[in-house]
Design a protein around this motif. Structure first.
Motif: not given
Ligand SMILES: Nc1ncnc2c1ncn2[C@@H]1O[C@H](COP(=O)(O)OP(=O)(O)O)[C@@H](O)[C@H]1O
Ligand SMILES: [Mg+2]
Lengths: 255, 263, 346
Positions: A11-13, A16-18, A36-47, A205-207, A254-255
């Motif tokens: 979760r970011y605040g 819920t992203v994942l 889809p874009s913004g679904c949290g792929k990059s976030t998951l990879l960073r984790i 898509r998100r979450p 809404h970020v």
């Molecule tokens: N550091 C962060 N703080 C707050 N929100 C974030 C942060 N990083 C990503 N998000 C949000 O989390 C969601 C997933 O982001 P991201 O993992 O980059 O998506 P993807 O790579 O699938 O396009 C997006 O809505 C993005 O705006």
């Protein structure tokens, strides 16, 4: 090495992203992550790469890293992340400098990975002199230099034009054939996914949740994009994702 | 329909180039015009001395060997004050850029002290640092410290975070990341900070040498002003200007050397 | 001070617009003529304030107006450039250099160091005093804080050295620009001595912050400040200068009668102090300002007499020191046709 994700939630605040991602990646397997874009792929990879703490769940790494491995989990970035003040060879050298390696051994490794990524002639070029495809090759050479057990690739080809992308995909397959690394490969390009993945995982898509998984049995080296089976798989993935993608596109940020 | 016209060119412009010879020509023309106006009596010596008179004042300095006394005194102060201010300033800038505690603690202090004109503190500097080299170096130190801090932490803040994440993802040590990623990334900003701080140091030279200085370009300019010796005043000011140009040139060289990667 | 050189009027001169001056000179006759006086808010300028407040300038048909300055040198610059008509300032290297360009004339005397009257004091830091710097004879080997090289303090040091028979180079002269800075350096013992006006020297001595070891008048009775105007005024409007000097002399007479003997008529002293307080220390309440004003009363030459011999001596000293170019003598910068000149060189 194998990778196992248990109930990853993030979760970011209040967002819920994942949400409860369970995933296992076998040794030497390439898993493509689409969604889809913004679904949290990059976030998951960073984790997975240990660059971000998940709100819930855990990532486990199983098995022994290969002989001489300096950095089991190795990242490849979409925008290459090369240091502009270092030449191609020095960018590769950077990731070896903190390890106990003689100067000769280090230059031998650098020369070797540059040769493997066909960059020998560009060893002394500055990043600004290199094309996008070349820069990503340098980034790949850098990743290979630490003999990774698992490669984490976040849309490594998205910044490149389609011809370059095609060439690099062939290179990637060639490298995998030699090294047989485990990989999580994030892309939003479905053709790329069916070309490179042993398995394709679709996030909603998100979450983000896993909404679909697909295994592709054709060996990587034999895949041909004219192959109707692969095209059909890509088509099926698109049907599964299409509505999600449309909805995600209309979502207000809404970020 | 039938008429054939070439498409008029609408691009171009907004791209000033530097043309090498123009600068020197402008200088030569300006100074010749000034000299001519002085000789013809259009500019009275009370208003402005002729360039040749200023040149004569300079020649006198050179002949009597006092030029070297003034120049070495000033250069020594500049080098010591600027080097100290830069070293401490870069360190403080890095601390602010890297550590939350330093940022919270030092930033307000820097912001509060930066705008204070150091000349206003001169009487206090005399008591704190004495009327010898101490207060002169201190004036230059404080003058260069603050802009350096600000340039440095802005540079550190501006370093691409993906590059830092990249370093971390390859398991680089903290020290390696600071040395090999943060420092070179902040270097362009730090060097432009040097350009500003060096100019400020030269500007402050006159103020620094207000306190009990026998020699120094600043002291020379002050004395010329007090004595209304306008020819010496112009000669002194020209020397300060040349010092500024020289420092600017040296920093450009340093930039070309250290920032080769920018092309 | 440089920007004052480029004032409107200066630029008009520059462009050769002599027309302006000519037009100004003919339009005198009936209406009260405007004169601008460059003044410092110092007690030493008091005779000017007295003349103004008591209407002596008006009596001469002059519409006088003050223009206040922070330092003495800009007054001279402003007069040279024609922005200001009259001023009173110390004779310094800068003043002589400006005058050497032909734009200024000394026309009368003002503050004079005179035995028996408070003048500039020689102050020594407590540290130096305790270490034995207890008399003026001990000057060699010590430092003297002064405002600027070529200032009147510099000159006074030179005269003291001359009187005591040691070379000036035996004193380390430290230019510190501001009186405040010199006092700070003296109090903290970083300079051994300074020379300063009595109303600053006495409180420092009384408060134990420094020691007075002598008075300048014992070594160098000299013409410290003078009245001066532009050469343009002395040459094209001598009548106006004469009228100005007359009013100024009346101011001096009133001032001398009261302030140089304050015990004689306390009521008159009080009244004149109030008058001066309008201009000096106006930001302090009267009770606080009055003692400083009274203590700051310095000896002003009767009838604005001018010690020409001393002006000559000063110019020659500055020339000998190399602060002022040679090639001209006091006659080029003094106009004795307005006041009585004394101590004339043979
Ligand atoms: N550091 C962060 N703080 C707050 N929100 C974030 C942060 N990083 C990503 N998000 C949000 O989390 C969601 C997933 O982001 P991201 O993992 O980059 O998506 P993807 O790579 O699938 O396009 C997006 O809505 C993005 O705006
Ligand atoms: Mg992404």
């Amino acid at each position: 090495m194998e990778l196992r994700l248990d109930g990853i939630t993030h979760r970011y605040g209040a967002v819920t992203v994942l949400d409860g991602i369970d995933l296992a990646v076998g040794s030497g397997q390439v898993v493509c992550l689409v969604g889809p874009s913004g679904c949290g792929k990059s976030t998951l990879l960073r984790i997975i790469g240990g660059l971000e703490m998940p709100t819930g769940g855990a990532v486990h790494l199983m098995g022994e890293p290969p002989e001489g491995c300096f950095n089991p989990l190795t990242y490849v970035f979409q925008d290459f992340a090369l240091l502009p003040w270092r030449t191609a060879a020095d960018n590769v050298s950077l990731v070896l400098e903190d390890h106990p390696l003689s100067a000769e051994a280090r230059s031998a490794v650098v020369a070797d990975v540059l040769a493997r990524t066909k960059l020998t002639d560009f060893a002394n070029a500055w990043p600004r002199q290199l094309s996008g495809g070349m820069k990503q090759r340098v980034a790949l050479a850098r990743a290979l230099a630490v003999r990774p057990a698992v490669m984490l690739m976040d849309e490594p080809l998205s910044a490149l034009d389609s011809q370059t992308r095609e060439l690099l995909m062939e290179d990637l397959i060639g490298l995998w054939e030699r090294e047989r690394f485990t990989a999580v490969y994030v892309t939003h390009n479905l053709l790329e996914a069916v070309r490179l993945g042993h398995r394709v995982v679709v996030l909603s898509r998100r979450p983000g949740r896993i909404s679909e998984q697909m295994t592709i049995d054709t060996p990587l080296a034999e895949r041909d994009m004219a192959d109707p089976i692969l095209l059909a798989k890509a088509e099926r993935l698109w049907v599964a994702m299409r509505d999600e993608a449309a909805a995600a596109d209309r979502e207000l940020l809404h970020v | 329909m039938s008429e054939v016209r070439p498409v008029p060119f609408r691009g171009g412009g907004f791209r000033p180039r530097s043309i090498g010879v123009v600068g020197p020509i402008v200088f030569v023309v300006l100074i010749s015009a000034w000299e001519a106006a002085s000789r013809l009596g259009l500019i009275t010596p009370l208003v402005l001395p002729a360039p040749s008179e200023a040149a004569a004042a300079f020649w006198e300095l050179l002949e009597t060997g006092r030029l070297w006394l003034h120049l070495s005194a000033s250069l020594q102060r500049l080098v010591v004050g600027w080097t100290l201010g830069t070293l401490v300033g870069v360190s403080a800038g890095f601390a602010i850029g890297l550590f939350s505690l330093a940022r919270a603690g030092l930033m307000p202090v820097v912001s509060a002290l930066f705008p204070i004109p150091k000349i206003a503190l001169l009487p206090l500097f005399i008591i704190w640092f004495g009327i010898g080299e101490g207060s002169k170096v201190a004036t230059l130190f404080f003058g260069t410290f603050f802009p350096t801090v600000i340039a440095t932490y802005a540079g550190v803040d501006g370093v691409d975070r993906t590059l830092i994440r990249m370093g971390q993802s390859f398991g680089l040590t903290w020290w390696s990341i600071v040395r090999k990623i943060v420092l070179p990334g902040a270097l362009p900003a730090i060097l432009s900070g040097f350009r500003i701080s060096a100019s400020i140091a030269i500007i402050l030279l006159v103020a620094a040498e207000m306190i009990g200085a026998e020699f120094g370009i600043g002291a020379y300019v002050l004395l010329a002003g007090n004595l209304m010796a306008t020819d010496q005043l112009i000669a002194g000011v020209a020397m300060l200007s040349v010092m500024g140009l020289t420092v600017g040139f040296l920093i450009s060289r340093a930039e070309r050397l250290l920032l080769r990667w920018r092309g | 001070m440089i920007d004052r050189l480029f004032s409107r009027r200066r630029v008009a001169h520059l462009l050769g617009a002599a027309l302006f001056a000519a037009a100004g000179a003919t339009a005198t006759a009936q209406a009260a003529e405007k004169v601008t006086i460059g003044a410092l808010r110092f007690t030493s300028s008091a005779p000017l304030f007295v003349a103004f407040e008591r209407g002596y300038f008006a009596d001469e048909g002059l519409d006088a107006e003050f223009s206040f300055f922070q330092a003495a040198q800009p007054v001279a610059v402003a007069i040279a450039s024609g922005d200001v008509d009259f001023g009173v300032t110390a004779l310094t290297g800068g003043f002589f250099n400006l005058a050497s360009k032909g734009a200024l004339k000394v026309i009368g005397g003002h503050f004079h160091e005179e035995k028996g009257y408070d003048g500039s004091a020689i102050l020594v830091s407590n540290k130096a005093y305790e270490a034995g710097f207890t008399s003026v004879d001990k000057f060699p080997g010590h430092s003297l804080g002064m405002t600027q090289v070529g200032s009147s303090f510099h000159y006074m040091a030179g005269r003291i050295a001359e009187a005591k028979g040691f070379p000036l180079s035996d004193i380390t002269l430290l230019p510190l620009q501001k009186v405040g800075a010199i006092i700070a350096a003296l109090k903290s013992g970083q300079v051994d001595s300074m020379i300063i006006v009595p109303h600053i020297a006495r409180p420092l001595d009384r408060g134990g912050a420094a020691k007075i070891i002598g008075w300048v008048y014992d070594y160098a009775p000299y013409q410290v400040t003078t009245l001066f105007t532009s050469t343009n005024n002395t040459e094209s409007k001598p009548e106006l200068v004469k009228r100005f000097v007359k009013a100024y002399q009346r101011g001096i007479a009133d001032y001398r009668a009261v302030m140089l003997n304050q015990a004689k008529d306390p009521a008159a002293t009080e009244e004149m102090t109030k008058l001066i307080h309008k201009y000096v220390y106006a930001d302090r309440p009267y009770e606080k300002a009055a003692p400083s004003i009274k203590a700051g009363a310095i000896y002003v030459n009767e009838n604005a007499r001018l010690d020409v011999g001393d002006v000559k001596a000063q110019l020659e000293w500055f020339q000998a020191q190399g602060f002022v170019p040679g090639g001209f003598d006091y006659r080029a910068i003094v106009d004795t046709s307005f006041v009585e000149a004394y101590n004339l060189p043979k």
